[in-house]
Design a protein around this motif. Structure first.
Motif, PDB file in Angstrom:
ATOM      1  N   SER A   1       0.660  -1.051   0.098  1.00 43.32           N
ATOM      2  CA  SER A   1       0.211  -0.172  -0.060  1.00 43.32           C
ATOM      3  C   SER A   1       0.676   1.254   0.091  1.00 43.32           C
ATOM      4  N   VAL A   2       0.579   2.215  -0.928  1.00 40.46           N
ATOM      5  CA  VAL A   2       1.089   3.376  -0.800  1.00 40.46           C
ATOM      6  C   VAL A   2       0.181   4.570  -0.817  1.00 40.46           C
ATOM      7  N   ARG A   3       0.348   5.581   0.045  1.00 41.17           N
ATOM      8  CA  ARG A   3      -0.229   6.750   0.340  1.00 41.17           C
ATOM      9  C   ARG A   3       0.385   7.956   0.567  1.00 41.17           C
ATOM     10  N   HIS A   4      -0.437   9.306   0.533  1.00 44.47           N
ATOM     11  CA  HIS A   4       0.228  10.290   0.933  1.00 44.47           C
ATOM     12  C   HIS A   4      -0.424  10.978   2.179  1.00 44.47           C
ATOM     13  N   VAL A   5       0.215  11.566   3.069  1.00 46.99           N
ATOM     14  CA  VAL A   5      -0.280  11.908   4.226  1.00 46.99           C
ATOM     15  C   VAL A   5       0.238  13.324   4.463  1.00 46.99           C
ATOM     16  N   LYS A   6      -0.791  14.074   5.159  1.00 43.39           N
ATOM     17  CA  LYS A   6      -0.209  15.428   5.644  1.00 43.39           C
ATOM     18  C   LYS A   6      -0.655  15.874   6.800  1.00 43.39           C
ATOM     19  N   PRO A   7       0.207  15.270   7.980  1.00 44.89           N
ATOM     20  CA  PRO A   7      -0.396  15.780   9.346  1.00 44.89           C
ATOM     21  C   PRO A   7      -0.634  17.054   9.911  1.00 44.89           C
ATOM     22  N   ALA A   8      -1.654  17.418  10.758  1.00 44.48           N
ATOM     23  CA  ALA A   8      -2.107  18.367  11.193  1.00 44.48           C
ATOM     24  C   ALA A   8      -0.923  19.378  11.494  1.00 44.48           C
ATOM     25  N   SER A   9       0.180  18.782  12.038  1.00 44.92           N
ATOM     26  CA  SER A   9       1.473  19.595  12.512  1.00 44.92           C
ATOM     27  C   SER A   9       2.230  20.072  11.510  1.00 44.92           C
ATOM     28  N   SER A  10       1.741  19.730  10.171  1.00 39.35           N
ATOM     29  CA  SER A  10       2.607  20.271   9.033  1.00 39.35           C
ATOM     30  C   SER A  10       2.018  21.728   8.806  1.00 39.35           C
ATOM     31  N   ARG A  11       2.878  22.827   8.786  1.00 38.36           N
ATOM     32  CA  ARG A  11       2.181  23.996   8.699  1.00 38.36           C
ATOM     33  C   ARG A  11       1.328  24.066   7.370  1.00 38.36           C
ATOM     34  N   GLN A  12       0.426  24.803   7.675  1.00 41.75           N
ATOM     35  CA  GLN A  12      -0.728  24.643   6.714  1.00 41.75           C
ATOM     36  C   GLN A  12      -0.351  25.448   5.547  1.00 41.75           C
ATOM     37  N   ASP A  13       0.453  26.506   5.473  1.00 40.73           N
ATOM     38  CA  ASP A  13       0.968  27.111   4.253  1.00 40.73           C
ATOM     39  C   ASP A  13       2.149  26.641   3.545  1.00 40.73           C
ATOM     40  N   SER A  14       2.513  25.299   3.981  1.00 42.08           N
ATOM     41  CA  SER A  14       3.621  24.620   3.413  1.00 42.08           C
ATOM     42  C   SER A  14       3.219  23.440   2.599  1.00 42.08           C
ATOM     43  N   SER A  15       3.832  23.401   1.466  1.00 43.42           N
ATOM     44  CA  SER A  15       3.551  22.199   0.422  1.00 43.42           C
ATOM     45  C   SER A  15       3.939  20.834   0.955  1.00 43.42           C
ATOM     46  N   GLU A  16       4.473  20.768   2.027  1.00 43.29           N
ATOM     47  CA  GLU A  16       5.081  19.502   2.436  1.00 43.29           C
ATOM     48  C   GLU A  16       3.893  18.451   2.888  1.00 43.29           C
ATOM     49  N   ARG A  17       4.417  17.386   2.390  1.00 45.85           N
ATOM     50  CA  ARG A  17       3.544  16.222   2.288  1.00 45.85           C
ATOM     51  C   ARG A  17       4.435  14.772   2.692  1.00 45.85           C
ATOM     52  N   TYR A  18       3.900  13.875   2.908  1.00 42.61           N
ATOM     53  CA  TYR A  18       4.747  12.737   3.103  1.00 42.61           C
ATOM     54  C   TYR A  18       4.172  11.211   2.426  1.00 42.61           C
ATOM     55  N   VAL A  19       5.024  10.681   1.852  1.00 42.46           N
ATOM     56  CA  VAL A  19       4.577   9.455   1.073  1.00 42.46           C
ATOM     57  C   VAL A  19       4.955   8.272   2.124  1.00 42.46           C
ATOM     58  N   LEU A  20       3.732   7.266   2.203  1.00 36.53           N
ATOM     59  CA  LEU A  20       3.888   6.381   3.093  1.00 36.53           C
ATOM     60  C   LEU A  20       3.885   4.986   2.415  1.00 36.53           C
ATOM     61  N   ALA A  21       4.717   4.214   2.359  1.00 39.68           N
ATOM     62  CA  ALA A  21       4.415   2.914   1.830  1.00 39.68           C
ATOM     63  C   ALA A  21       4.741   2.024   2.796  1.00 39.68           C
ATOM     64  N   MET A  22       3.693   0.903   2.791  1.00 37.58           N
ATOM     65  CA  MET A  22       3.603  -0.234   3.664  1.00 37.58           C
ATOM     66  C   MET A  22       3.694  -1.578   3.128  1.00 37.58           C
ATOM     67  N   GLY A  23       4.221  -2.559   3.932  1.00 37.47           N
ATOM     68  CA  GLY A  23       3.994  -3.917   3.179  1.00 37.47           C
ATOM     69  C   GLY A  23       5.096  -4.184   2.184  1.00 37.47           C
ATOM     70  N   PHE A  24       6.460  -4.159   2.643  1.00 42.85           N
ATOM     71  CA  PHE A  24       7.443  -4.189   1.548  1.00 42.85           C
ATOM     72  C   PHE A  24       7.454  -5.895   0.916  1.00 42.85           C
ATOM     73  N   ARG A  25       7.427  -5.730  -0.292  1.00 38.12           N
ATOM     74  CA  ARG A  25       7.233  -7.027  -0.787  1.00 38.12           C
ATOM     75  C   ARG A  25       8.590  -7.676  -1.064  1.00 38.12           C
ATOM     76  N   GLY A  26       9.813  -7.013  -0.991  1.00 38.83           N
ATOM     77  CA  GLY A  26      11.046  -7.492  -1.310  1.00 38.83           C
ATOM     78  C   GLY A  26      11.871  -7.998   0.066  1.00 38.83           C
ATOM     79  N   GLY A  27      13.212  -7.907  -0.036  1.00 44.23           N
ATOM     80  CA  GLY A  27      13.952  -8.158   1.287  1.00 44.23           C
ATOM     81  C   GLY A  27      14.533  -9.368   1.205  1.00 44.23           C
ATOM     82  N   ALA A  28      15.121 -10.017   2.132  1.00 43.45           N
ATOM     83  CA  ALA A  28      15.561 -11.399   2.094  1.00 43.45           C
ATOM     84  C   ALA A  28      15.350 -11.937   3.424  1.00 43.45           C
TER      85      ALA A  28
END
Length: 226
Positions: free
Chosen positions: A199-226
């Protein structure tokens, strides 16, 4: 001092001397930011700690006993939260903080002053951790030039590098969290993350300044690895 719309006193910084307008605005914003004041009261090294707290409260990324890597960690706000949530100060998990800058000691956090872009960085990290990571997170922001297209390329390039690093050190099922800006992760990176994670989504927490274009990409459930 004047009051803002919430009734709080609003501190205004006078211009004068050698202080530039941009410096005045930054200082004024810091002095009037409730999260800056809250971080000082609660012992966090930066207001960014609240962004990770909010994201983790909602999506449960950090669990006791996990191994976490914090890229571009200084001054350490995210590492503080990770250490508390995984219990690394009590020996229940591991938090490795990486930065080019020096960072003061944090209980439960192992700090490595190195460049995560270095070719041998993933191997060095795996050796330090004696295994793979469950979470790779990054609150890094590329140095800006003021030229929009150039800055966007730098931002995207940094996130892509962090995602590549994550793919080399994450456990199957692991999580990647990184700061992006404007419209979020670009199409190519987003497509890659969707191939690598459940799963992959963009999130913007409330503590990010509202006048900022800042967002975060959150990717869960990595399919690779060893």
């Amino acid at each position: 001092m004047a009051k803002d719309t919430t009734g709080r006193l609003h501190v205004q910084v006078k211009t004068g001397g050698k202080r530039k307008l941009s410096s005045k605005l930054w200082l004024e914003r810091q002095l009037n930011d409730p999260y800056v004041a809250k971080a000082k009261r609660e012992g966090y090294r930066s207001r960014a700690a609240y962004k990770l707290l909010e994201i983790d409260d909602k999506y449960r990324l950090l669990k006791p006993g996990m191994a976490v890597v914090d890229l571009g960690a200084a001054p350490g706000g995210w590492s503080q939260i990770a250490a508390r949530r995984v219990g690394s100060a009590e020996g229940k998990g591991k938090v490795i903080a990486i930065d080019l800058l020096e960072m003061g000691e944090i209980p439960g956090v192992t700090f490595a002053q190195l460049d995560f872009l270095a070719e041998d960085a993933p191997a060095r990290l795996l050796e330090m951790m004696d295994g793979r990571a469950d979470v790779v997170m990054s609150d890094m922001a590329a140095n800006t030039t003021g030229h929009r297209k150039t800055d966007q390329l730098r931002i995207v390039g940094l996130v892509e590098a962090a995602a590549l690093f994550a793919s080399e050190v994450l456990n199957p099922g692991g999580t990647f969290l990184a700061k992006v800006f404007q419209s979020g992760a670009d199409a190519e990176l987003l497509a890659q993350l969707k191939r690598d994670f459940a799963s992959v989504r963009h999130v913007k927490p409330a503590s990010s300044r509202q006048d900022s274009s800042e967002r975060y990409v959150l990717a869960m459930g990595f399919r690779g690895g060893a």
